[in-house]
Design an enzyme around this catalytic site. Structure first.
Site, mmCIF file in Angstrom:
data_model
loop_
_atom_site.group_PDB
_atom_site.id
_atom_site.type_symbol
_atom_site.label_atom_id
_atom_site.label_comp_id
_atom_site.label_asym_id
_atom_site.label_seq_id
_atom_site.Cartn_x
_atom_site.Cartn_y
_atom_site.Cartn_z
ATOM 1 N N CYS A 1 -11.082 4.258 2.124
ATOM 2 C CA CYS A 1 -9.686 4.609 2.433
ATOM 3 C C CYS A 1 -9.493 6.009 3.017
ATOM 4 C CB CYS A 1 -8.796 4.425 1.217
ATOM 5 S SG CYS A 1 -9.489 3.513 -0.145
ATOM 6 N N HIS B 1 -4.049 -1.630 0.834
ATOM 7 C CA HIS B 1 -5.503 -1.881 0.780
ATOM 8 C C HIS B 1 -5.696 -3.371 0.547
ATOM 9 C CE1 HIS B 1 -6.202 2.411 -0.647
ATOM 10 N NE2 HIS B 1 -4.983 2.216 -1.074
ATOM 11 N N ARG C 1 -21.325 3.729 -5.698
ATOM 12 C CA ARG C 1 -20.730 4.171 -6.962
ATOM 13 C C ARG C 1 -21.792 4.100 -8.038
ATOM 14 N NH1 ARG C 1 -15.212 0.627 -6.402
ATOM 15 N NH2 ARG C 1 -14.707 1.373 -4.311
ATOM 16 N N LYS D 1 0.540 -4.411 -7.066
ATOM 17 C CA LYS D 1 -0.496 -5.182 -6.366
ATOM 18 C C LYS D 1 -0.449 -6.661 -6.710
ATOM 19 C CE LYS D 1 -3.987 -4.298 -9.874
ATOM 20 N NZ LYS D 1 -5.376 -4.194 -10.205
ATOM 21 N N GLN E 1 -17.884 -3.500 1.300
ATOM 22 C CA GLN E 1 -16.579 -4.149 1.152
ATOM 23 C C GLN E 1 -16.119 -4.717 2.493
ATOM 24 O OE1 GLN E 1 -14.587 -0.522 -0.248
ATOM 25 N NE2 GLN E 1 -14.168 -1.583 -2.158
ATOM 26 N N HIS F 1 -7.325 -1.415 5.852
ATOM 27 C CA HIS F 1 -6.118 -0.705 5.439
ATOM 28 C C HIS F 1 -5.037 -0.927 6.465
ATOM 29 C CE1 HIS F 1 -9.340 1.250 3.159
ATOM 30 N NE2 HIS F 1 -8.446 1.147 2.200
ATOM 31 N N ASP G 1 -13.417 -4.405 3.910
ATOM 32 C CA ASP G 1 -12.260 -3.568 3.646
ATOM 33 C C ASP G 1 -11.325 -3.516 4.842
ATOM 34 O OD1 ASP G 1 -10.832 -1.998 1.982
ATOM 35 O OD2 ASP G 1 -12.199 -0.276 2.006
#
Ligand SMILES: [Zn+2]
Ligand SMILES: [Zn+2]
Length: 641
Positions: free
Chosen positions: A337, A518, A366, A472, A384, A388, A386
């Site tokens: 992000c 997200h 992580r 969310k 991911q 945005h 991912d």
């Protein structure tokens, strides 16, 4: 008389002192037989316990989580009764219900015990169950409770009593066994019809390794023999489908201690599978108006100080990377992000530019403790799917609907038919905990629900489950074995646009903050592939299968035809290989079946002469002879998404 309100809103009058069992009887005898406990004003009670004031009552059966918990906890008492009869002097710590059954922590006082003893304990439990002993509740003073367990010499229960208030202590007795317990329990032991002890492990008293080690004995129980049988079959099936086992057998991925724990290595077949999934998502995202972006695997520490990730996770994760130049510090990317926020800022935006949607298969790192690592589901580096979305507040609902459509399209293509959605909202009592404009929150929460409703999603609403930075929507997917996986989170964020001072120029020529969303339908490629392997047991949908077919020449003589066939098919983007080994055809077929290869094309003399193939489908058997073109048609129909 008192008023009892049932879950459907109906109100019935009963004499004060009515029990859950009696309320059930007033509805039907069948229900009364199946009631395990009752939720009275939010608290789970014995179904035999008298109710003395107006109350909301929900009757709990095996089909309710709380009913199951009552059943399993009662089974822990039954196990303790059996153990006390078989191992004199045995002492007990705590025996709760857990996700799949129950356990009891036991001090065997030096008597030997192992899993070889499971069977005779199960037998004893069922013998005691058949006595249909009631679970009798008794309120007792603290002094009397202390006296009872002092007499028994039970230091564990005395330790528990010490922390209880006088007037709040109850004993439960079934048959010859009495336990300190707040309950609730099922009416009598006869309801427990099937029992299986599943595991034995060491457990330090109170979880403290300086304390004595107790024996934690796990079990599971059911109201019907048939349900135990089904449970055992599911356990067996889950073992067969374990993605770590199948990942190895199907040569999809591996781990190497030398590379590092929790860092998966994708083998060629696994990589093909993963790329197919990525390409599927890429195509769907292009259709949905996403723009691809790429960002590096590390970022300046300052980036994550700005985003707040450093403050939150910095200490407990991978430590900063230093360079030979002084004062430079980088972090492995824990999230995509912040990078995408900076991409947003690369050019000034007007209200007409929004929404913008940046998509990246972004690899993040992580730290997980080594004990927490598990196959592909808990790793230290993962990718991911991912993206945005940066939009105006008036676009949130439309964007949610579009993401929901993308998630549902993904589920459909991959055969996940069983899912629900959870809407996570603010705690209305505690609004100051959350960042962002009050009105915007109200609007976004309302619109998420509306978006879900428009797409006919079955939703549960959870108050207080939102992150501090936005509400969310999560999807809960059930796999083929009925296990739940959380997938496809869509998250509104008012925080990062603030921290990164993101702006757009409105129609009013003023600066405004965009809303950030997200979303990641797969979550991570690693975890998703693990789920997919276990969901389909390695029998991937045809379009995803790493090797879609294998060509099996009956003998060396037909190898040329086999190779030519392979070329023709690969031009049609059908992936496969030729099994050239000097093996009998029966053996080649068996091996292809074990590898779960979807199609087998067997070629011999007549096939080579007529330019046909003899087709076998994994799981279906012989499909007969087809011309090459007919086979390609057949294949294309089945592999279409
Ligand atoms: Zn109990
Ligand atoms: Zn994000």
């Amino acid at each position: 008389m008192i008023k009892i309100t049932l879950p459907d809103g109906s109100v019935k009058e009963f004499k004060s002192g009515v029990t859950g069992h009696e309320i059930a009887l007033s509805i039907s005898e069948g229900l009364a037989r199946n009631v395990l406990s009752a939720k009275v004003n939010g608290e789970v009670w014995d179904s035999s316990r008298p109710i003395h004031e107006d109350a909301d009552v929900q009757l709990l059966t095996w089909n309710d989580e709380d009913g199951k918990a009552t059943f399993w906890h009662s089974s822990a008492h039954l196990m303790a009764e059996a153990l006390e009869a078989m191992y004199p002097g045995v002492k007990f710590w705590v025996g709760p219900a857990v996700e799949n059954g129950f356990y009891y922590d036991v001090d065997f006082g030096g008597q030997s015990f192992s899993s070889d003893d499971f069977e005779k304990i199960e037998k004893k439990m069922l013998e005691l169950a058949r006595e249909k002993n009631e679970y009798l509740r008794k309120e007792i003073s603290k002094a009397d409770a202390v006296a009872y367990f002092e007499e028994k010499g039970d230091e564990y229960k005395l330790d528990l009593i010490e922390r209880l208030e006088d007037g709040d202590i109850t004993l439960y007795t079934q048959g010859g066994f009495t336990d300190l317990c707040r309950g609730p329990h099922v009416p009598h032991t006869g309801i427990i019809k099937a029992v299986k002890l599943t595991n034995v492990a060491g457990a330090y008293w109170k979880g403290d390794e300086n304390n004595k080690q107790l024996t934690r004995l796990y079990g599971v129980s059911f109201p019907k023999q048939k349900e135990l049988k089904e449970y055992l079959e599911r356990v067996e099936e889950a073992k067969k489908r374990d993605h770590r086992k199948l990942g190895k057998e199907l040569e999809l991925f591996t781990f190497s201690e030398k590379v590092g724990m929790g860092l998966p290595l994708w083998l060629p077949k696994g990589t093909i599978l993963r790329e197919r999934l990525e390409n599927f998502m890429r195509r769907a995202q292009i259709k949905a108006g996403y723009d691809p972006v790429v960002s590096p695997h590390i970022g300046s520490k300052q980036l994550y100080v700005t985003s707040g990730h450093y403050e939150k996770y910095g200490e407990d994760s991978f430590q900063p990377i230093n360079t030979p130049s002084e004062g430079e510090e980088f972090l492995l990317k824990p999230m995509n992000c912040p990078h995408h926020c900076e991409i947003y800022k690369a050019r000034p935006k007007s209200y007409r530019d929004l929404p913008v949607r940046f998509a990246e298969f972004g690899t993040v790192y992580r730290y997980e403790q080594s004990g927490e690592l598990h196959g592909l589901t808990r790793v230290r580096g993962f990718t991911q799917d991912d993206a945005h979305i940066f939009c105006r507040p008036d676009q949130v609902k439309d964007e949610f609907i579009k993401v929901i459509d993308l998630v549902l399209y993904t589920f459909k293509a991959l055969g996940f038919e069983n899912y629900t959605a959870q809407v996570s909202l603010r705690d209305p009592e505690n609004k100051s905990k959350y960042i962002g404009d009050d009105e915007l929150w109200d609007k976004a929460e309302r619109e998420i629900q509306e978006a879900a409703d428009e797409r006919n999603l079955v939703t549960v609403r959870e108050l207080g489950e939102a992150a501090f930075y936005g509400p969310k929507l999560d999807f809960m997917v059930k796999d083929a074995l009925g296990r739940s996986w959380q997938l496809g989170t869509i998250q509104v964020d008012y925080n990062l646009p603030e921290r990164f001072e993101l702006e757009y120029t409105g129609a009013d020529n003023q600066k405004h903050r965009p809303v950030m969303i997200h979303r990641a339908p797969f979550g991570s490629m690693e975890r998703f592939v693990a789920l997919l392997i276990e969901h389909c047991g390695g029998d991937f949908p045809l379009w995803l299968a790493p090797e879609q077919l294998t060509i099996l020449p009956i003998s060396e003589k037909y190898q040329d035809y086999a190779e030519e066939l392979s070329m023709i098919l690969s031009e049609k983007d059908i992936r496969g290989s030729v099994d050239n080994r000097d093996e009998k055809i029966g053996r080649k077929i068996r091996d292809a079946e074990v590898n779960k290869t979807p199609f087998m094309l067997i070629v011999g003399e007549s096939e080579a002469k007529d330019r046909t193939v003899s087709v076998r489908r994994h799981g279906q058997g012989d499909l007969g002879s087809m011309s090459i073109n007919d086979f390609i048609d057949h294949f294309s129909k089945e592999s279409a998404i």
